[in-house]
Design a protein around this motif. Structure first.
Motif, PDB file in Angstrom:
ATOM      1  N   PRO A  46       0.831  -1.209   0.000  1.00 57.77           N
ATOM      2  CA  PRO A  46       0.000   0.000   0.000  1.00 57.77           C
ATOM      3  C   PRO A  46       0.865   1.257   0.000  1.00 57.77           C
ATOM      4  CG  PRO A  46      -0.752  -1.542   1.676  1.00 57.77           C
ATOM      5  CD  PRO A  46       0.554  -2.058   1.158  1.00 57.77           C
ATOM      6  N   ASP A  47       0.497   2.189  -0.847  1.00 62.13           N
ATOM      7  CA  ASP A  47       1.242   3.443  -0.937  1.00 62.13           C
ATOM      8  C   ASP A  47       0.921   4.315   0.276  1.00 62.13           C
ATOM      9  OD1 ASP A  47       3.028   5.204  -2.064  1.00 62.13           O
ATOM     10  OD2 ASP A  47       1.629   5.984  -3.563  1.00 62.13           O
ATOM     11  N   PHE A  48       1.850   5.158   0.643  1.00 67.65           N
ATOM     12  CA  PHE A  48       1.636   6.099   1.742  1.00 67.65           C
ATOM     13  C   PHE A  48       2.530   7.311   1.529  1.00 67.65           C
ATOM     14  CE2 PHE A  48       4.960   3.181   3.200  1.00 67.65           C
ATOM     15  CZ  PHE A  48       5.958   4.064   3.576  1.00 67.65           C
ATOM     16  N   VAL A  49       2.222   8.372   2.240  1.00 66.39           N
ATOM     17  CA  VAL A  49       3.040   9.576   2.232  1.00 66.39           C
ATOM     18  C   VAL A  49       3.291   9.961   3.688  1.00 66.39           C
ATOM     19  CG1 VAL A  49       3.178  12.003   1.559  1.00 66.39           C
ATOM     20  CG2 VAL A  49       1.997  10.382   0.076  1.00 66.39           C
ATOM     21  N   GLN A  97      23.130   0.820  -4.391  1.00 66.05           N
ATOM     22  CA  GLN A  97      22.906  -0.410  -5.147  1.00 66.05           C
ATOM     23  C   GLN A  97      21.409  -0.674  -5.354  1.00 66.05           C
ATOM     24  OE1 GLN A  97      25.157  -3.746  -3.601  1.00 66.05           O
ATOM     25  NE2 GLN A  97      26.780  -2.389  -2.906  1.00 66.05           N
ATOM     26  N   GLY A  98      20.594   0.382  -5.208  1.00 68.18           N
ATOM     27  CA  GLY A  98      19.176   0.252  -5.515  1.00 68.18           C
ATOM     28  C   GLY A  98      18.291  -0.233  -4.392  1.00 68.18           C
ATOM     29  N   VAL A  99      18.768  -0.167  -3.142  1.00 65.05           N
ATOM     30  CA  VAL A  99      17.952  -0.585  -2.005  1.00 65.05           C
ATOM     31  C   VAL A  99      17.815   0.589  -1.042  1.00 65.05           C
ATOM     32  CG1 VAL A  99      17.700  -2.193  -0.077  1.00 65.05           C
ATOM     33  CG2 VAL A  99      18.709  -2.984  -2.215  1.00 65.05           C
ATOM     34  N   GLN A 100      16.582   0.885  -0.663  1.00 68.64           N
ATOM     35  CA  GLN A 100      16.273   2.011   0.218  1.00 68.64           C
ATOM     36  C   GLN A 100      15.710   1.499   1.545  1.00 68.64           C
ATOM     37  OE1 GLN A 100      16.667   5.469  -0.284  1.00 68.64           O
ATOM     38  NE2 GLN A 100      16.143   5.469   1.867  1.00 68.64           N
ATOM     39  N   ILE A 101      16.164   2.078   2.632  1.00 62.06           N
ATOM     40  CA  ILE A 101      15.559   1.807   3.938  1.00 62.06           C
ATOM     41  C   ILE A 101      14.632   2.957   4.263  1.00 62.06           C
ATOM     42  CG2 ILE A 101      15.956   1.681   6.434  1.00 62.06           C
ATOM     43  CD1 ILE A 101      18.522   0.209   5.926  1.00 62.06           C
ATOM     44  N   LEU A 102      13.412   2.620   4.682  1.00 65.41           N
ATOM     45  CA  LEU A 102      12.475   3.590   5.241  1.00 65.41           C
ATOM     46  C   LEU A 102      12.081   3.063   6.610  1.00 65.41           C
ATOM     47  CD1 LEU A 102      10.151   4.297   2.173  1.00 65.41           C
ATOM     48  CD2 LEU A 102      12.052   5.705   3.005  1.00 65.41           C
ATOM     49  N   ALA A 103      12.443   3.798   7.648  1.00 64.87           N
ATOM     50  CA  ALA A 103      12.125   3.401   9.014  1.00 64.87           C
ATOM     51  C   ALA A 103      10.948   4.242   9.496  1.00 64.87           C
ATOM     52  CB  ALA A 103      13.338   3.593   9.916  1.00 64.87           C
ATOM     53  N   VAL A 104       9.821   3.591   9.765  1.00 66.40           N
ATOM     54  CA  VAL A 104       8.603   4.288  10.154  1.00 66.40           C
ATOM     55  C   VAL A 104       8.412   4.174  11.662  1.00 66.40           C
ATOM     56  CG1 VAL A 104       6.103   4.411   9.865  1.00 66.40           C
ATOM     57  CG2 VAL A 104       7.551   3.816   7.913  1.00 66.40           C
ATOM     58  N   ASN A 105       8.558   5.313  12.347  1.00 59.49           N
ATOM     59  CA  ASN A 105       8.291   5.341  13.783  1.00 59.49           C
ATOM     60  C   ASN A 105       6.782   5.409  13.984  1.00 59.49           C
ATOM     61  OD1 ASN A 105       7.687   7.167  16.346  1.00 59.49           O
ATOM     62  ND2 ASN A 105       9.516   5.941  16.712  1.00 59.49           N
ATOM     63  N   VAL A 106       6.292   4.662  14.946  1.00 60.64           N
ATOM     64  CA  VAL A 106       4.847   4.550  15.139  1.00 60.64           C
ATOM     65  C   VAL A 106       4.348   5.421  16.292  1.00 60.64           C
ATOM     66  CG1 VAL A 106       4.582   2.324  14.027  1.00 60.64           C
ATOM     67  CG2 VAL A 106       5.206   2.389  16.402  1.00 60.64           C
ATOM     68  N   GLY A 107       4.067   6.673  15.959  1.00 63.22           N
ATOM     69  CA  GLY A 107       3.301   7.538  16.849  1.00 63.22           C
ATOM     70  C   GLY A 107       4.029   8.301  17.927  1.00 63.22           C
ATOM     71  N   ASP A 129       5.020   8.330  11.714  1.00 64.12           N
ATOM     72  CA  ASP A 129       3.608   8.027  11.492  1.00 64.12           C
ATOM     73  C   ASP A 129       2.833   8.440  12.744  1.00 64.12           C
ATOM     74  OD1 ASP A 129       1.250   6.997  10.443  1.00 64.12           O
ATOM     75  OD2 ASP A 129       1.749   4.915  10.915  1.00 64.12           O
ATOM     76  N   LYS A 130       2.736   9.752  12.955  1.00 63.82           N
ATOM     77  CA  LYS A 130       2.159  10.291  14.195  1.00 63.82           C
ATOM     78  C   LYS A 130       0.735   9.820  14.452  1.00 63.82           C
ATOM     79  CE  LYS A 130       5.007  14.387  13.990  1.00 63.82           C
ATOM     80  NZ  LYS A 130       5.073  15.802  13.717  1.00 63.82           N
ATOM     81  N   ASP A 131      -0.074   9.721  13.404  1.00 64.37           N
ATOM     82  CA  ASP A 131      -1.470   9.313  13.568  1.00 64.37           C
ATOM     83  C   ASP A 131      -1.639   7.798  13.471  1.00 64.37           C
ATOM     84  OD1 ASP A 131      -2.228  12.002  13.810  1.00 64.37           O
ATOM     85  OD2 ASP A 131      -2.408  12.204  11.635  1.00 64.37           O
ATOM     86  N   LYS A 132      -0.558   7.086  13.233  1.00 61.10           N
ATOM     87  CA  LYS A 132      -0.547   5.625  13.120  1.00 61.10           C
ATOM     88  C   LYS A 132      -1.402   5.105  11.965  1.00 61.10           C
ATOM     89  CE  LYS A 132       0.500   4.910  17.985  1.00 61.10           C
ATOM     90  NZ  LYS A 132       0.172   4.141  19.179  1.00 61.10           N
ATOM     91  N   ASP A 133      -1.624   5.933  10.956  1.00 60.35           N
ATOM     92  CA  ASP A 133      -2.421   5.516   9.802  1.00 60.35           C
ATOM     93  C   ASP A 133      -1.713   4.432   8.995  1.00 60.35           C
ATOM     94  OD1 ASP A 133      -4.450   7.309  10.435  1.00 60.35           O
ATOM     95  OD2 ASP A 133      -3.633   8.896   9.152  1.00 60.35           O
ATOM     96  N   VAL A 134      -0.410   4.609   8.772  1.00 57.64           N
ATOM     97  CA  VAL A 134       0.346   3.628   7.990  1.00 57.64           C
ATOM     98  C   VAL A 134       0.491   2.335   8.799  1.00 57.64           C
ATOM     99  CG1 VAL A 134       2.521   3.172   6.786  1.00 57.64           C
ATOM    100  CG2 VAL A 134       1.518   5.470   6.732  1.00 57.64           C
TER     101      VAL A 134
END
Length: 178
Positions: A46-49, A97-107, A129-134
């Protein structure tokens, strides 16, 4: 007299119909909500912003063509804390090398997250992710959880629990574009 009884019957029927409709809607909305948010291997992620700590916007779909190591974490989570330096080490190796890390903190607050990021001098994007939507969209409850997403945006694996540096390296190799 008959006219009043007829009006009352019509009014009661309308009220019952409205109540019945509200119950049906509540059941449907609850069912739809429960079925949303289950991400499975083999499906499009699922896409997110979300914004990082610098205010830069990150949209998952902007990373198509790259492998994405999508990690959900919290500063209070000891296994998360243990794997962050390993993730940072592997990010230094794989970012070109084409690999990205995205670390999502939850709230958590930006202040708490920024203090953590500075403590470990993390270089990869840390999103809040302040609202914890993702978190809800990805159906994440226990931390840490990592979603491996290939260059086509497809979830190839879901990893629960702490990862060693060797495991992180192997998983990043598995999503590296060919």
């Amino acid at each position: 007299m008959l006219d009043k009884k007829k009006k009352r019957l019509i009014m009661r029927s309308v009220i019952l119909l409205i109540l019945f409709g509200a119950i049906v809607y509540a059941l449907y909305a609850n069912y739809a909500k429960d079925n949303k948010g289950t991400v499975e291997v083999g499906e499009k992620a699922p896409d997110f912003v979300l914004e990082d700590l610098n205010g830069t916007t990150h949209k998952l779909s902007d990373y198509e063509g790259k492998g994405v190591f999508l990690n959900f974490w919290g500063t209070y989570c000891k296994p998360c804390e243990e794997e962050m330096p390993y993730m940072d080490n592997q990010y230094a190796t794989f970012k070109d090398q084409g690999v990205q890390i995205l670390a999502v903190n939850v709230g958590e607050s930006d202040f708490v997250v920024e203090k953590f990021v500075n403590k470990y001098d993390l270089k990869f994007p840390v999103l809040n992710d302040k609202d914890k939507d993702v978190q809800r969209e990805y159906d994440v409850f226990n931390l840490p959880v990592t979603f491996l997403i290939d260059s086509n945006g497809i979830v190839t694996d879901i990893l629960s629990g702490s990862l060693t540096e060797e495991m992180i390296k192997a998983h990043m190799e598995s999503i590296q574009p060919q």
